[in-house]
Design an enzyme around this catalytic site. Structure first.
Site, PDB file in Angstrom:
ATOM      1  N   LYS A   1      23.469 -26.861   1.498  1.00 28.57           N
ATOM      2  CA  LYS A   1      24.700 -26.973   0.713  1.00 28.57           C
ATOM      3  C   LYS A   1      24.385 -26.850  -0.770  1.00 28.57           C
ATOM      4  CE  LYS A   1      27.883 -29.239   3.796  1.00 28.57           C
ATOM      5  NZ  LYS A   1      27.148 -30.001   4.832  1.00 28.57           N
TER       6      LYS A   1
ATOM      7  N   HIS B   1       4.122 -20.247   3.233  1.00 33.76           N
ATOM      8  CA  HIS B   1       4.875 -19.063   3.687  1.00 33.76           C
ATOM      9  C   HIS B   1       4.063 -17.796   3.440  1.00 33.76           C
ATOM     10  CE1 HIS B   1       8.630 -21.617   2.575  1.00 33.76           C
ATOM     11  NE2 HIS B   1       8.575 -21.564   3.897  1.00 33.76           N
TER      12      HIS B   1
ATOM     13  N   SER C   1       8.835 -26.579   1.349  1.00 29.66           N
ATOM     14  CA  SER C   1       9.664 -26.308   0.160  1.00 29.66           C
ATOM     15  C   SER C   1      10.287 -27.609  -0.344  1.00 29.66           C
ATOM     16  CB  SER C   1      10.770 -25.310   0.494  1.00 29.66           C
ATOM     17  OG  SER C   1      10.216 -24.092   0.922  1.00 29.66           O
TER      18      SER C   1
ATOM     19  N   ARG D   1       3.234 -26.129  11.436  1.00 31.32           N
ATOM     20  CA  ARG D   1       2.249 -26.857  10.635  1.00 31.32           C
ATOM     21  C   ARG D   1       1.673 -28.041  11.385  1.00 31.32           C
ATOM     22  NH1 ARG D   1       6.621 -27.430   6.056  1.00 31.32           N
ATOM     23  NH2 ARG D   1       7.648 -27.822   8.040  1.00 31.32           N
TER      24      ARG D   1
END
Ligand code: PNS
Length: 161
Positions: free
Chosen positions: A42, A18, A129, A91
């Site tokens: 969630k 990022h 991530s 990517r």
């Protein structure tokens, strides 16, 4: 006319991939807003405030980069901020299908907004991530793949679990 770009995402947490895209965006556009989606998952590992704090620390010296949060539709947020470019990282080919859908849906929702895809440096093409969280939680090394502040916060998070 100055170009305000928005780089939206979950950033749970922000990775060096990022950071690389944001640095490229900051060279291309007059300003770039890193827009962190509230309640993206969630059960995110980091709260919105924690994600904001990490991103703000990483970009504290970069005048062209702003960290903000949003919820609801991205195009509505863009309109509020009067931004006209969405930046997304690509990517691998596997990213393409989802990104293509996202870009065309956003264009359908607001035809004035363009999506610009940017490729990160090669050494970050395999990180996400999700993978960072998995590897770190299972005891693997993520040094060099995330900013130092993120590594420190990951350590704190895992130690209190
Ligand atoms: O980092 P991510 O999870 O890949 O980011 C996805 C994100 C936040 C860009 C996307 O889910 C989004 O824009 N959500 C906001 C709601 C919205 O506008 N949905 C319709 C997009 S076509």
């Amino acid at each position: 006319m100055s170009t305000l770009a928005v780089y939206p995402g979950s950033f749970d947490p922000v990775t060096n991939g990022h950071v690389d895209i944001i640095a490229r965006g900051a060279r291309l556009f007059d300003r770039i807003i890193v827009a962190i989606l509230i309640n993206a998952e969630k059960a995110p590992l980091f709260t919105t405030d924690e994600r904001v704090e990490m991103a703000r620390t990483v970009f504290q010296d970069q005048q062209k980069v702003e960290i903000d949060t949003f919820d609801g539709l991205l195009v509505d947020y863009m309109e509020r901020r009067q931004a006209n470019v969405i930046v997304r990282g690509l990517r691998a080919v596997s990213d393409f299908e989802f990104e293509f859908q996202l870009a065309l849906m956003n264009r359908r929702l607001n035809s004035n907004i363009e999506t610009v895809f940017m490729m990160p440096a090669e050494q970050y093409t395999y990180i996400s991530s999700r993978l960072i969280k998995e590897v770190f939680t299972l005891g693997g090394r993520v040094h060099g793949l995330v900013p130092e502040i993120v590594e420190a916060r990951l350590r704190e998070k895992v130690s209190i679990r």
